[in-house]
Design a protein around this motif. Sequence first.
Motif, mmCIF file in Angstrom:
data_model
loop_
_atom_site.group_PDB
_atom_site.id
_atom_site.type_symbol
_atom_site.label_atom_id
_atom_site.label_comp_id
_atom_site.label_asym_id
_atom_site.label_seq_id
_atom_site.Cartn_x
_atom_site.Cartn_y
_atom_site.Cartn_z
ATOM 1 N N ASP A 91 0.845 -1.193 0.000
ATOM 2 C CA ASP A 91 0.000 0.000 0.000
ATOM 3 C C ASP A 91 0.878 1.240 0.000
ATOM 4 N N GLU A 92 0.411 2.265 -0.715
ATOM 5 C CA GLU A 92 1.115 3.544 -0.807
ATOM 6 C C GLU A 92 0.129 4.672 -0.549
ATOM 7 N N GLN A 93 0.579 5.667 0.196
ATOM 8 C CA GLN A 93 -0.267 6.827 0.474
ATOM 9 C C GLN A 93 -0.474 7.636 -0.800
ATOM 10 N N ARG A 94 -1.717 8.049 -1.014
ATOM 11 C CA ARG A 94 -2.037 8.982 -2.102
ATOM 12 C C ARG A 94 -2.283 10.384 -1.545
ATOM 13 N N THR A 95 -2.962 10.489 -0.407
ATOM 14 C CA THR A 95 -3.088 11.750 0.323
ATOM 15 C C THR A 95 -3.035 11.408 1.807
ATOM 16 N N GLY A 96 -2.447 12.294 2.587
ATOM 17 C CA GLY A 96 -2.392 12.041 4.017
ATOM 18 C C GLY A 96 -1.275 12.778 4.712
ATOM 19 N N PRO A 97 -0.951 12.343 5.913
ATOM 20 C CA PRO A 97 -0.023 13.085 6.760
ATOM 21 C C PRO A 97 1.454 12.958 6.386
ATOM 22 N N TYR A 98 1.806 12.005 5.551
ATOM 23 C CA TYR A 98 3.206 11.788 5.204
ATOM 24 C C TYR A 98 3.539 12.406 3.860
ATOM 25 N N ALA A 99 4.808 12.748 3.667
ATOM 26 C CA ALA A 99 5.266 13.180 2.346
ATOM 27 C C ALA A 99 5.306 11.968 1.418
ATOM 28 N N MET A 100 5.553 10.785 2.020
ATOM 29 C CA MET A 100 5.589 9.532 1.264
ATOM 30 C C MET A 100 5.369 8.392 2.249
ATOM 31 N N TRP A 101 4.630 7.378 1.816
ATOM 32 C CA TRP A 101 4.362 6.184 2.620
ATOM 33 C C TRP A 101 4.324 5.006 1.671
#
Length: 165
Positions: A91-101
């Motif tokens: 899984d990869e963040q698309r929007t959220g608290p991290y610059a990248m996940w």
Amino acid sequence: MCYRKVKTYHFKFEHNLPIPLAEAWNFFSSPLNLSKITPAKMNFEITSDFTADTKMYPGMLISYKVSPVLGIKMNWVTEITHVKDLEYFIDEQRTGPYAMWHHEHHFKEIKGGVHMTDILTYAIPYGIIGQIANAVLVEKEVKNIFAYREKEINKLFGVYRAGGY
């Protein structure tokens, strides 16, 4: 075009489960089960419209509300980018608290159970302020979340003992 360097952080968490591979996969590949292994203080809530039998697939978007810091509620969207049935998903963040996940979940059958490996790479926004926030707060919280997950997984499935279910 100007690109800023972002400091990334890497963690590997490993855990043995005393259950068959298919049972582990069925539990962890259901987005709804994530709330069962997330600390209550994070106020974790899946806002996607899933049913109990929803399973992950490449391209699946999962939206959440979560309070990772100071009770501040944030929206978070991750995409399941890769799935190899009974082996891994990412899984990869698309929007959220991290610059990248970027979070890899690997499963391997072992004698008497399953060896599960989480490989996590993330970056915090805000340059040096983000690096300080990681050193002071975020890294500790990430480790606490995975320690909590291990404890809850042991409650759900029991403690692995080499050699049998």
